[in-house]
Write a protein that holds these residues in place. Structure first.
Motif, PDB file in Angstrom:
ATOM      1  N   LEU A   2     -78.025 -63.334  69.054  1.00 42.28           N
ATOM      2  CA  LEU A   2     -76.776 -62.809  68.512  1.00 42.28           C
ATOM      3  C   LEU A   2     -76.531 -63.420  67.147  1.00 42.28           C
ATOM      4  N   GLN A   3     -76.107 -62.609  66.185  1.00 40.69           N
ATOM      5  CA  GLN A   3     -75.668 -63.118  64.889  1.00 40.69           C
ATOM      6  C   GLN A   3     -74.149 -63.178  64.877  1.00 40.69           C
ATOM      7  N   THR A   4     -73.608 -64.291  64.399  1.00 31.31           N
ATOM      8  CA  THR A   4     -72.159 -64.458  64.294  1.00 31.31           C
ATOM      9  C   THR A   4     -71.778 -64.619  62.835  1.00 31.31           C
ATOM     10  N   TYR A   5     -70.585 -64.119  62.465  1.00 29.00           N
ATOM     11  CA  TYR A   5     -70.106 -64.275  61.097  1.00 29.00           C
ATOM     12  C   TYR A   5     -68.585 -64.381  61.120  1.00 29.00           C
ATOM     13  N   VAL A   6     -68.067 -65.325  60.340  1.00 32.35           N
ATOM     14  CA  VAL A   6     -66.634 -65.587  60.296  1.00 32.35           C
ATOM     15  C   VAL A   6     -66.272 -66.046  58.892  1.00 32.35           C
ATOM     16  N   ALA A   7     -65.108 -65.609  58.394  1.00 32.40           N
ATOM     17  CA  ALA A   7     -64.641 -65.970  57.058  1.00 32.40           C
ATOM     18  C   ALA A   7     -63.491 -66.958  57.161  1.00 32.40           C
TER      19      ALA A   7
ATOM     20  N   ASP B  92     -83.839 -51.455  61.371  1.00 33.36           N
ATOM     21  CA  ASP B  92     -85.139 -50.870  61.689  1.00 33.36           C
ATOM     22  C   ASP B  92     -86.120 -51.173  60.543  1.00 33.36           C
ATOM     23  N   PRO B  93     -87.161 -51.987  60.784  1.00 29.42           N
ATOM     24  CA  PRO B  93     -87.607 -52.451  62.103  1.00 29.42           C
ATOM     25  C   PRO B  93     -86.878 -53.702  62.596  1.00 29.42           C
ATOM     26  N   LYS B  94     -86.211 -54.445  61.685  1.00 30.71           N
ATOM     27  CA  LYS B  94     -85.457 -55.607  62.140  1.00 30.71           C
ATOM     28  C   LYS B  94     -84.180 -55.723  61.333  1.00 30.71           C
ATOM     29  N   CYS B  95     -83.225 -56.431  61.890  1.00 24.20           N
ATOM     30  CA  CYS B  95     -81.945 -56.607  61.215  1.00 24.20           C
ATOM     31  C   CYS B  95     -82.116 -57.541  60.023  1.00 24.20           C
ATOM     32  N   PRO B  96     -81.226 -57.453  59.022  1.00 24.13           N
ATOM     33  CA  PRO B  96     -81.373 -58.267  57.809  1.00 24.13           C
ATOM     34  C   PRO B  96     -81.386 -59.762  58.115  1.00 24.13           C
ATOM     35  N   ASP B  97     -82.242 -60.489  57.402  1.00 27.87           N
ATOM     36  CA  ASP B  97     -82.231 -61.947  57.491  1.00 27.87           C
ATOM     37  C   ASP B  97     -80.963 -62.482  56.832  1.00 27.87           C
ATOM     38  N   ILE B  98     -80.505 -63.622  57.311  1.00 31.38           N
ATOM     39  CA  ILE B  98     -79.316 -64.250  56.729  1.00 31.38           C
ATOM     40  C   ILE B  98     -79.634 -65.701  56.395  1.00 31.38           C
ATOM     41  N   GLN B  99     -78.860 -66.252  55.499  1.00 33.46           N
ATOM     42  CA  GLN B  99     -78.925 -67.679  55.222  1.00 33.46           C
ATOM     43  C   GLN B  99     -77.916 -68.357  56.137  1.00 33.46           C
ATOM     44  N   GLN B 100     -78.444 -69.110  57.083  1.00 34.88           N
ATOM     45  CA  GLN B 100     -77.564 -69.692  58.094  1.00 34.88           C
ATOM     46  C   GLN B 100     -76.765 -70.866  57.534  1.00 34.88           C
TER      47      GLN B 100
ATOM     48  N   SER C 252     -67.726 -68.813  54.346  1.00 31.11           N
ATOM     49  CA  SER C 252     -68.031 -68.105  55.587  1.00 31.11           C
ATOM     50  C   SER C 252     -69.140 -68.861  56.311  1.00 31.11           C
ATOM     51  N   SER C 253     -69.196 -68.696  57.630  1.00 27.72           N
ATOM     52  CA  SER C 253     -70.259 -69.286  58.448  1.00 27.72           C
ATOM     53  C   SER C 253     -71.041 -68.155  59.083  1.00 27.72           C
ATOM     54  N   ASN C 254     -72.350 -68.139  58.825  1.00 29.83           N
ATOM     55  CA  ASN C 254     -73.242 -67.118  59.378  1.00 29.83           C
ATOM     56  C   ASN C 254     -74.326 -67.822  60.179  1.00 29.83           C
ATOM     57  N   ASN C 255     -74.498 -67.415  61.439  1.00 28.66           N
ATOM     58  CA  ASN C 255     -75.428 -68.120  62.306  1.00 28.66           C
ATOM     59  C   ASN C 255     -76.113 -67.177  63.272  1.00 28.66           C
ATOM     60  N   VAL C 256     -77.246 -67.598  63.778  1.00 28.89           N
ATOM     61  CA  VAL C 256     -77.991 -66.861  64.799  1.00 28.89           C
ATOM     62  C   VAL C 256     -78.101 -67.740  66.029  1.00 28.89           C
ATOM     63  N   LEU C 257     -77.762 -67.177  67.185  1.00 27.17           N
ATOM     64  CA  LEU C 257     -77.752 -67.916  68.445  1.00 27.17           C
ATOM     65  C   LEU C 257     -78.688 -67.272  69.459  1.00 27.17           C
ATOM     66  N   SER C 258     -79.280 -68.110  70.307  1.00 23.70           N
ATOM     67  CA  SER C 258     -80.054 -67.639  71.445  1.00 23.70           C
ATOM     68  C   SER C 258     -79.335 -68.036  72.733  1.00 23.70           C
ATOM     69  N   GLN C 259     -79.986 -67.867  73.879  1.00 23.03           N
ATOM     70  CA  GLN C 259     -79.337 -68.130  75.169  1.00 23.03           C
ATOM     71  C   GLN C 259     -78.716 -69.524  75.206  1.00 23.03           C
ATOM     72  N   HIS C 260     -77.513 -69.619  75.731  1.00 25.76           N
ATOM     73  CA  HIS C 260     -76.692 -70.824  75.872  1.00 25.76           C
ATOM     74  C   HIS C 260     -76.000 -71.232  74.566  1.00 25.76           C
TER      75      HIS C 260
ATOM     76  N   HIS D  34     -63.735 -62.148  61.891  1.00 26.12           N
ATOM     77  CA  HIS D  34     -65.074 -62.450  62.408  1.00 26.12           C
ATOM     78  C   HIS D  34     -65.683 -61.230  63.079  1.00 26.12           C
ATOM     79  N   GLY D  35     -66.973 -61.318  63.364  1.00 27.74           N
ATOM     80  CA  GLY D  35     -67.680 -60.252  64.060  1.00 27.74           C
ATOM     81  C   GLY D  35     -68.999 -60.756  64.612  1.00 27.74           C
ATOM     82  N   LEU D  36     -69.707 -59.877  65.342  1.00 25.55           N
ATOM     83  CA  LEU D  36     -70.958 -60.231  66.017  1.00 25.55           C
ATOM     84  C   LEU D  36     -71.943 -59.077  65.889  1.00 25.55           C
ATOM     85  N   LEU D  37     -73.241 -59.406  65.872  1.00 30.65           N
ATOM     86  CA  LEU D  37     -74.300 -58.408  65.833  1.00 30.65           C
ATOM     87  C   LEU D  37     -75.386 -58.797  66.814  1.00 30.65           C
ATOM     88  N   CYS D  38     -75.744 -57.893  67.728  1.00 31.99           N
ATOM     89  CA  CYS D  38     -76.852 -58.139  68.646  1.00 31.99           C
ATOM     90  C   CYS D  38     -78.168 -57.911  67.904  1.00 31.99           C
ATOM     91  N   LEU D  39     -79.127 -58.823  68.091  1.00 35.17           N
ATOM     92  CA  LEU D  39     -80.421 -58.751  67.424  1.00 35.17           C
ATOM     93  C   LEU D  39     -81.566 -58.410  68.374  1.00 35.17           C
TER      94      LEU D  39
END
Length: 382
Positions: free
Chosen positions: A84-89, A206-214, A98-106, A117-122
């Protein structure tokens, strides 16, 4: 019966067995569509619970939890599965714009009330998509305290909305018909006219979501492995704890993730300074709360035990501040896991076994109606 005596009051909510509050069959159809469930705050704890919860499943790559904010609650999120990608201003540029991050399980996130804020499934449908749980530090139903981007701009004059979106007015007027229905009734646009979930344009992921600077300096979202403090308990029970000390940005909420071997129990405990909401994330548990919320019409409820069997994934329980509770894996055959979220940044657990062991032996024995002080073994030191 006990249920009649308690007049139907309960401190658990079988949310997983309830139909989704919102269903989007057109999104992520290979997973059956996106489902969103909220607990009903009026259906437990006499409507006085100080925490609420939402559960999202069936999300897939490109599905977003639309940009929004909450007027009355801070938000704690947990990734059940997927990435999941998270973003908040930040409203004032601190501790970052703003904080932009990518999270995995847990992985977990924390968003203060009022912050956009918002969320994007990857994770694609072929890999199971994304499932996540969100707990809110407020007593009202989630949709009431939720303000979506589309509704906010749709209800404003075109010139005001265009300025807010930093686009020319003519461009905004061409955009607006696509979301004009989000203006809805005066203050409460429906979930369908102002959706909780939308898909990005196909080309975006497609084929993958944009990369972000975490963001790594005081981020708003963190991987569990980088912050959890692990505590071993009797019977092989493992606690993974996240307080403000470990997750510095999370000032008003915190979490304990519990892993239960077959048949094992999380020992008797209460929290001295916070309410708590438990979510079953795997397996099946029995949970018991010792003491509900008493009032003039139910003065004895503060001393009654409420025990519920067979809570499965997605089901939840509420523990008012200062009430003892325990829970255990029910079947004796499989593992179970839970998260318990607190409405303070650093909760104070009173582990009963530890605290009782620090009491005078003669007092413990007497209070348990024993004739000999040495009938109770402990480590009390003068």
């Amino acid at each position: 019966s006990d249920e009649e005596k308690k007049q139907g009051v309960q401190y658990v909510y079988h949310m997983a067995s309830e139909p989704p509050n919102v269903h989007y069959p057109e999104y992520c159809s290979q997973l059956g569509g996106v489902n969103v469930r909220f607990n009903d705050p009026c259906a437990w704890a006499h409507g006085e619970a100080q925490l609420t919860v939402a559960h999202f499943d069936g999300m897939c790559k490109g599905a977003t939890r639309v940009i929004h904010w909450h007027d009355g609650a801070d938000e704690w999120g947990y990734v059940n599965s997927g990435r999941l990608q998270t973003y908040v201003a930040s409203p004032d540029g601190l501790p970052w714009p703003s904080s932009n991050n990518v999270l995995s399980q847990h992985g977990v996130w924390y968003f203060p009330r009022g912050w956009l804020h918002g969320l994007l499934c990857l994770t694609p449908e072929s890999e199971g998509g994304c499932v996540f749980t969100i707990v809110f530090s407020g007593p009202v139903s989630v949709p009431i305290d939720n303000h979506n981007l589309d509704t906010t701009v749709a209800q404003a004059p075109s010139s005001v909305a265009a300025e807010a979106l930093s686009v020319p007015v003519d461009n905004y007027r061409r955009m607006r018909p696509e979301f004009a229905g989000s203006a809805g009734p005066g203050v409460n646009a429906s979930p369908r006219s102002s959706p909780l979930v939308t898909m990005v344009a196909p080309s975006i992921c497609d084929p993958k979501c944009p990369d972000i600077q975490q963001t790594f300096a005081a981020p708003a979202a963190v991987e569990a492995s980088s912050v959890e403090k692990t505590v071993q308990m009797p019977g092989g029970v493992v606690l993974h704890q996240i307080r403000t000390e470990q997750f510095q940005f999370a000032e008003t909420m915190s979490q304990e993730r519990t892993e239960l071997p077959p048949g094992a129990a999380r020992p008797l405990v209460w929290v001295a300074n916070a309410d708590a909401l438990l979510v079953v994330t795997a397996g099946n548990i029995t949970v018991s709360l010792q003491g509900g919320l008493a009032g003039s019409q139910n003065p004895q409820e503060a001393h009654e035990a409420f025990t519920e069997k067979s809570l499965g994934p997605g089901d939840v329980a509420y523990f008012p501040v200062g009430r003892a509770y325990w829970f255990k894996e029910t079947t004796g055959r499989t593992l179970a896991s839970t998260i318990t979220v607190f409405n303070v940044g650093s909760w104070k657990s009173v582990e009963m076994s530890q605290s009782v062991s620090l009491m005078p032996s003669w007092a413990v024995a007497s209070n348990l109606h024993q004739k000999k002080a040495d009938d109770v073994v402990h480590v009390y030191m003068v």
